[in-house]
Design an enzyme around this catalytic site. Structure first.
Site, mmCIF file in Angstrom:
data_model
loop_
_atom_site.group_PDB
_atom_site.id
_atom_site.type_symbol
_atom_site.label_atom_id
_atom_site.label_comp_id
_atom_site.label_asym_id
_atom_site.label_seq_id
_atom_site.Cartn_x
_atom_site.Cartn_y
_atom_site.Cartn_z
ATOM 1 N N SER A 132 0.835 -1.192 0.000
ATOM 2 C CA SER A 132 0.000 0.000 0.000
ATOM 3 C C SER A 132 0.876 1.251 0.000
ATOM 4 O O SER A 132 1.624 1.466 -0.948
ATOM 5 C CB SER A 132 -0.970 -0.049 1.188
ATOM 6 O OG SER A 132 -1.997 0.900 1.046
ATOM 7 N N HIS A 167 -4.037 -1.989 -4.323
ATOM 8 C CA HIS A 167 -5.444 -2.343 -4.100
ATOM 9 C C HIS A 167 -6.277 -2.181 -5.364
ATOM 10 O O HIS A 167 -7.434 -1.733 -5.320
ATOM 11 C CB HIS A 167 -6.032 -1.470 -2.981
ATOM 12 C CG HIS A 167 -5.212 -1.426 -1.737
ATOM 13 N ND1 HIS A 167 -4.876 -2.561 -1.021
ATOM 14 C CD2 HIS A 167 -4.652 -0.374 -1.072
ATOM 15 C CE1 HIS A 167 -4.151 -2.212 0.038
ATOM 16 N NE2 HIS A 167 -3.993 -0.897 0.017
#
Length: 240
Positions: A132, A167
């Site tokens: 992330s 993501h």
């Protein structure tokens, strides 16, 4: 002045790992690319504000599953002076950066000079990696929710040319928003990661893509020259 030997520069983008997965497949794959067996692995939780639960999970997972020496670099309650901080960072075989707020993390790193230390460690052969925000930070720019809504961040350490979007398959709006940012030049062409994948770069060149989730992929996203974006899925080797 002594000339340091040239070392292969290693960087990995992760769509999972200790903080999300219970099978340890991505962690095992990642540590297999460290420069030594039983590596010194430093977790950097800056993007989460050095969240205590995040740190606890890192220690629990790595002490129970992996050989090596885990450690954590806290910056919100920093204890090391500049000399000791540099020695600590350069002693690591793997630097693993956690998720959270990409923009805030970069600002804190620059305040403490950690951005410069990570560049130096990278040039010396330390494997830099993360999930992330910890994937976003290595590129020239990234796709982020650091400011609330999904948007582009034309900022990063620039160790990896281009941009990164994490993501890609799991958060609504990621795919169209990132494609739009690449299409209109807000972000340079780059790499999009579904959850569950890993991508390894050696000296800035993509050399391996893997997945622990059937169907999860790494994508190359580039402007198509007609105001849109081309998205190309890359073959990922399944981890078992």
């Amino acid at each position: 002045m002594a000339v340091l030997p040239v070392r292969q520069r290693r960087l990995a983008l992760l769509g999972g790992g200790f903080s999300l997965d219970d099978d340890g497949l991505l962690d095992d794959w990642l540590l297999g690319h460290a420069r030594t067996a039983g590596p010194r692995v430093c977790f950097v939780p800056t993007a989460s504000g050095d969240a205590a639960e995040y740190i606890r999970r890192f220690y629990d997972v790595f002490r129970s599953r992996h050989a090596g020496e885990p450690s954590v670099l806290p910056l919100f309650r920093r204890e090391l002076d500049d000399e000791a901080l540099r020695a600590f960072v350069l002693a690591q075989d793997v630097v693993l950066v956690g998720g959270g707020n990409t923009a805030n993390m970069l600002a804190v790193w620059r305040t403490h000079g950690v951005d410069r230390l990570l560049r130096e460690a990278y040039d010396r052969g330390t494997l830099l990696c993360g999930i992330s925000a910890g994937a976003n930070c290595w590129a020239e720019g990234s796709h982020t929710d650091s400011f609330g809504p999904l948007t582009f961040l034309p900022d990063g350490l620039g160790l990896l040319p281009g941009s990164v979007c994490p993501h890609y398959d799991s958060e609504p709006g990621r795919r169209p928003s990132y494609r739009a940012a690449v299409a209109d030049g807000s972000l340079p062409a780059g790499w999009a990661l579904d959850d569950g994948v890993g991508a390894l770069f050696l000296d800035g060149r993509l050399t391996e893509t893997v997945t622990r989730v059937p169907g999860a992929q790494v994508y190359r996203v580039e402007p198509d020259g007609r105001g849109g974006a081309d998205e190309r899925a890359l073959p990922c080797r399944p981890l078992t």
